[in-house]
Design an enzyme around this catalytic site. Structure first.
Site, PDB file in Angstrom:
ATOM      1  N   LYS A  94       0.854  -1.190   0.000  1.00  0.00           N
ATOM      2  CA  LYS A  94       0.000   0.000   0.000  1.00  0.00           C
ATOM      3  C   LYS A  94       0.892   1.243   0.000  1.00  0.00           C
ATOM      4  O   LYS A  94       1.950   1.240   0.647  1.00  0.00           O
ATOM      5  CB  LYS A  94      -0.892  -0.038   1.252  1.00  0.00           C
ATOM      6  CG  LYS A  94      -1.954   1.042   1.325  1.00  0.00           C
ATOM      7  CD  LYS A  94      -2.846   0.842   2.559  1.00  0.00           C
ATOM      8  CE  LYS A  94      -3.948   1.865   2.664  1.00  0.00           C
ATOM      9  NZ  LYS A  94      -4.838   1.643   3.833  1.00  0.00           N
ATOM     10  N   SER A 136      -9.763   1.524   2.881  1.00  0.00           N
ATOM     11  CA  SER A 136      -8.916   2.340   2.045  1.00  0.00           C
ATOM     12  C   SER A 136      -7.845   1.548   1.288  1.00  0.00           C
ATOM     13  O   SER A 136      -7.249   2.085   0.354  1.00  0.00           O
ATOM     14  CB  SER A 136      -8.228   3.408   2.898  1.00  0.00           C
ATOM     15  OG  SER A 136      -7.369   2.812   3.843  1.00  0.00           O
ATOM     16  N   SER A 152      -9.798  -0.978   7.045  1.00  0.00           N
ATOM     17  CA  SER A 152      -9.248  -0.784   5.694  1.00  0.00           C
ATOM     18  C   SER A 152      -8.512  -1.961   5.083  1.00  0.00           C
ATOM     19  O   SER A 152      -8.155  -1.911   3.911  1.00  0.00           O
ATOM     20  CB  SER A 152      -8.322   0.421   5.680  1.00  0.00           C
ATOM     21  OG  SER A 152      -9.101   1.584   5.574  1.00  0.00           O
TER      22      SER A 152
HETATM   23  N1  GLN Z   1     -13.047   3.589   6.275  1.00  0.00           N
HETATM   24  C1  GLN Z   1     -12.530   3.997   7.544  1.00  0.00           C
HETATM   25  C2  GLN Z   1     -12.200   5.475   7.522  1.00  0.00           C
HETATM   26  O1  GLN Z   1     -12.463   6.090   6.551  1.00  0.00           O
HETATM   27  C3  GLN Z   1     -11.345   3.182   7.905  1.00  0.00           C
HETATM   28  C4  GLN Z   1     -10.098   3.627   7.272  1.00  0.00           C
HETATM   29  C5  GLN Z   1      -8.929   2.781   7.602  1.00  0.00           C
HETATM   30  O2  GLN Z   1      -9.041   1.728   8.223  1.00  0.00           O
HETATM   31  N2  GLN Z   1      -7.768   3.267   7.251  1.00  0.00           N
HETATM   32  O3  GLN Z   1     -11.705   6.004   8.446  1.00  0.00           O
END
Ligand code: GLN
Length: 486
Positions: A79, A154, A178
Site C-alpha cells: 500500500k 482504504s 481498511s
Molecule cells: N473507512 C474507515 C475510515 O475512513 C477506515 C479507514 C482505515 O481503516 N484506514 O476512516
C-alpha cells in the site's frame, strides 16, 4: 493454471524444486499487470526494473546454494502509505505526490529479508481515509469482480491486486477496517493483527492509536506464512508489543473441534443485507458441523462504536497531519505572501475534501470547551467497548460476524454522502477500537456474484486461533478457486 494464479505456498514449492525461477514468476506478474491493470488500476507505482533485478539476485543465490528467506522469490506489493526507500510513497495524496522516503518501513525491510520482491505500490484512499478508494488523488481502482463497483477501501489497491492476480500477496493498513472491508469486497483474505503485533515504523500515520499493518492474501495458508514474516517486536515502534509470537503455520491444521464461537446479535440486525447474513450464518453452521460450539451473545455498546471511532480517528488525524506544512517535504504552494500563508496555501492545495473534513472534525473535537463533550466521551466509550469484548473472550475463543453490511457498492454511489460511506465500516471499527486481531475471508457470493466476507475476531494476540478456524472453514467451503473473469 497460470503462474500468476498460484499462491505463495504453491510457488515456494515450485521454487524449492527448481521447477521455475523467480524471474519466471516476476515476468508472469509483470505481464499480468500489463494486461489487466489498465482496467483495475490497482498500482500507482510499478517497480519493473527493480523487481527483475531482485529476482535475478534471488535466483543466483539459489543456484549458488546460499541460505534464502522463507518467501524468497515471491513477488508482492505494498500500500502506498508504507515507506519504501528510494521508491515514491504518496499516500495517494497531492500533498506527497513527490515524496521519496529516505528509509524503509520495518515491514518492508522484513519482507525484503524474507526474500520477497517488490512489484510496486498500490492505490488507496488519500491518507487511508475512506471505504472505497475513491478518495485517491491518483485514480479510481475498480473491483475485479465487477468493474463498475468499488474495491472497498482504504486498501482498495491492495485487495484488488490480489483478487486480479496482480501480486501474490500485498500489505495494507487497517485503522477502522481498511484491510478487512476491501478483502470482503474483492473476495480475498485480509487480516488486521493485534494492535502492537506488527511494527508501524515507516507507516504514514493516520490515527496512531488505531493504525495497524496487515497482509492480504489468496488463501489462509499464505496469510499464516506472511504473518510469520512481518510480526514481532520492533524497538523503532514504541507501541510494539515485546512478546514472543508463535509460528502460525505450525498448528494451522488443528481444526475447530471444541472451539467456542460467539455470534453477537448486534452484527446481524437491521442494515445488514440478507444475502450477507445468510452467508455468514451458513459459515457458522459449517463450523458447527465441524465440531465448533456456537452461541449467540450480545455486545450492546456496538451502537456507539462508529461515532466514537470517527471522533477518535479524526482527532488523531488532525494532529498527525499537522506536519504537512510545505516546509520540510512534500508539496509546497508556489504562490504565498508569508510563512503563515505558505502553510495555508499548501494545505489548501495539497489535501482532498475528505482529508480536510477529518481535519476539521478532529480539530473541533479537540478544541477547548468541546474536548470533554466529544474526545473525552469517545475515549470513555472506547473503554466500555473494550471491556465488553474482554468479557465475551472470558468464555469464547472467537467471535464470528459479517465483515461489512453489504457487498461492494457502485462507484460514485456514496461519494456525496459521507455518513453512508462511514456506515460501511460498522462491523470493523469496533475491533480497532478494542485493539483486537480480526480476519476477513471469502464466505460465498451474493445473488449478483459479488464476494461476501466473514469476519473472525479473537482476544489480543489470539491470531493463531483465528487462522486455525479460517483454515478449517476454507477447506470446507471450497470456493477459493473461484476467480474474477477479467
Ligand atoms: N473507512 C474507515 C475510515 O475512513 C477506515 C479507514 C482505515 O481503516 N484506514 O476512516
Amino acid at each position: 493454471m497460470q503462474l500468476y494464479q498460484k499462491s505463495a505456498h504453491e510457488l515456494r514449492d515450485l521454487l524449492l524444486h527448481k521447477e521455475v525461477s523467480s524471474k519466471d514468476i516476476v515476468k508472469a506478474y509483470l505481464d499480468r499487470i500489463k494486461t489487466v491493470d489498465e482496467k483495475v488500476q490497482a498500482y500507482v507505482t510499478l517497480c519493473e526494473e527493480g523487481a527483475l533485478k531482485q529476482a535475478e539476485e534471488v535466483d543466483a543465490k539459489r543456484v549458488a546454494g546460499e541460505e534464502l528467506g522463507a518467501l524468497a522469490g515471491i513477488p508482492m506489493a505494498l500500500k502506498d502509505n508504507i515507506c519504501t526507500e528510494g521508491v515514491k510513497t504518496t499516500c495517494a495524496s497531492k500533498m506527497l505526490h513527490n515524496f521519496v522516503p529516505p528509509y524503509s518501513a520495518t515491514v518492508a525491510k522484513k519482507l525484503s529479508k524474507a526474500g520477497t520482491i517488490l512489484l510496486g505500490k498500490l492505490n488507496m484512499d488519500e491518507f487511508a481515509m475512506g471505504s472505497s478508494t475513491e478518495n485517491s488523488y491518483v485514480q479510481k481502482t475498480k473491483n475485479p469482480w465487477n468493474l463498475e463497483r468499488v474495491p472497498g477501501g482504504s486498501s482498495g489497491g491492495s485487495a484488488a491486486a490480489v483478487a486480479a492476480d496482480e501480486a501474490v500477496f500485498t500489505l495494507g493498513s487497517d485503522t477502522g477496517g481498511s484491510i478487512r472491508q476491501p478483502a470482503h469486497c474483492c473476495g480475498v483474505v485480509g487480516m488486521k493483527p493485534t494492535y502492537g503485533a506488527v511494527s508501524r515504523f515507516g507507516l504514514v500515520a493516520f490515527a496512531s492509536s488505531l493504525d495497524q499493518i496487515g497482509p492480504l492474501t489468496k488463501d489462509v495458508e499464505d496469510m499464516a506464512l506472511v504473518m510469520n514474516e512481518i510480526i514481532g517486536h520492533d524497538p523503532y515502534d514504541s507501541t510494539s508489543a515485546p512478546v514472543g509470537y508463535p509460528d502460525y503455520t505450525k498448528d494451522l491444521y488443528r481444526g475447530v473441534k471444541g472451539m467456542k464461537v460467539a455470534l453477537p446479535q448486534e452484527y446481524f440486525g437491521k442494515g445488514i443485507n440478507p444475502d450477507v447474513q445468510a452467508i455468514v450464518m451458513a459459515a457458522a453452521k459449517k463450523l458447527e458441523s465441524m465440531g465448533a460450539i456456537l452461541e449467540e451473545v450480545s455486545l450492546p455498546m456496538t451502537q456507539y462504536a462508529l461515532p466514537a471511532y470517527y471522533l477518535i480517528s479524526s482527532a488523531e488525524a488532525s494532529s498527525n497531519l499537522a506536519r504537512y506544512d510545505g516546509v520540510k517535504y512534500g508539496l509546497r504552494a508556489e504562490q504565498y505572501r508569508d510563512l503563515l500563508d505558505l502553510y495555508k496555501q499548501t494545505r489548501d492545495e495539497g489535501f482532498g475534501t475528505e482529508v480536510k473534513r477529518r481535519i476539521m472534525l478532529g480539530t473541533y473535537a479537540l478544541s477547548s470547551g468541546y474536548y470533554d463533550a466529544y474526545y473525552k466521551k469517545a475515549q470513555q466509550v472506547r473503554t466500555l467497548i473494550k471491556n465488553e469484548f474482554e468479557n465475551v473472550f472470558g468464555t469464547y475463543d472467537l467471535i464470528l460476524t459479517p465483515t461489512a453490511p453489504t457487498t461492494a457498492f457502485k462507484i460514485g454511489e456514496k461519494t456525496d454522502n459521507p455518513l453512508e460511506m462511514y456506515m460501511h465500516d460498522i462491523c470493523t471499527v469496533p475491533i480497532n477500537i478494542a485493539g483486537l486481531p480480526a480476519l476477513s475471508m471469502p464466505g460465498g457470493f451474493d445473488q449478483t456474484g459479488l464476494p461476501v466476507g466473514v469476519q473472525f475476531v479473537a482476544k489480543a494476540l489470539g491470531e493463531e486461533k483465528i487462522l486455525q478456524a479460517a483454515f478449517a472453514l476454507e477447506q470446507e467451503l471450497q470456493i477459493k478457486s473461484q476467480r474474477p473473469l477479467l
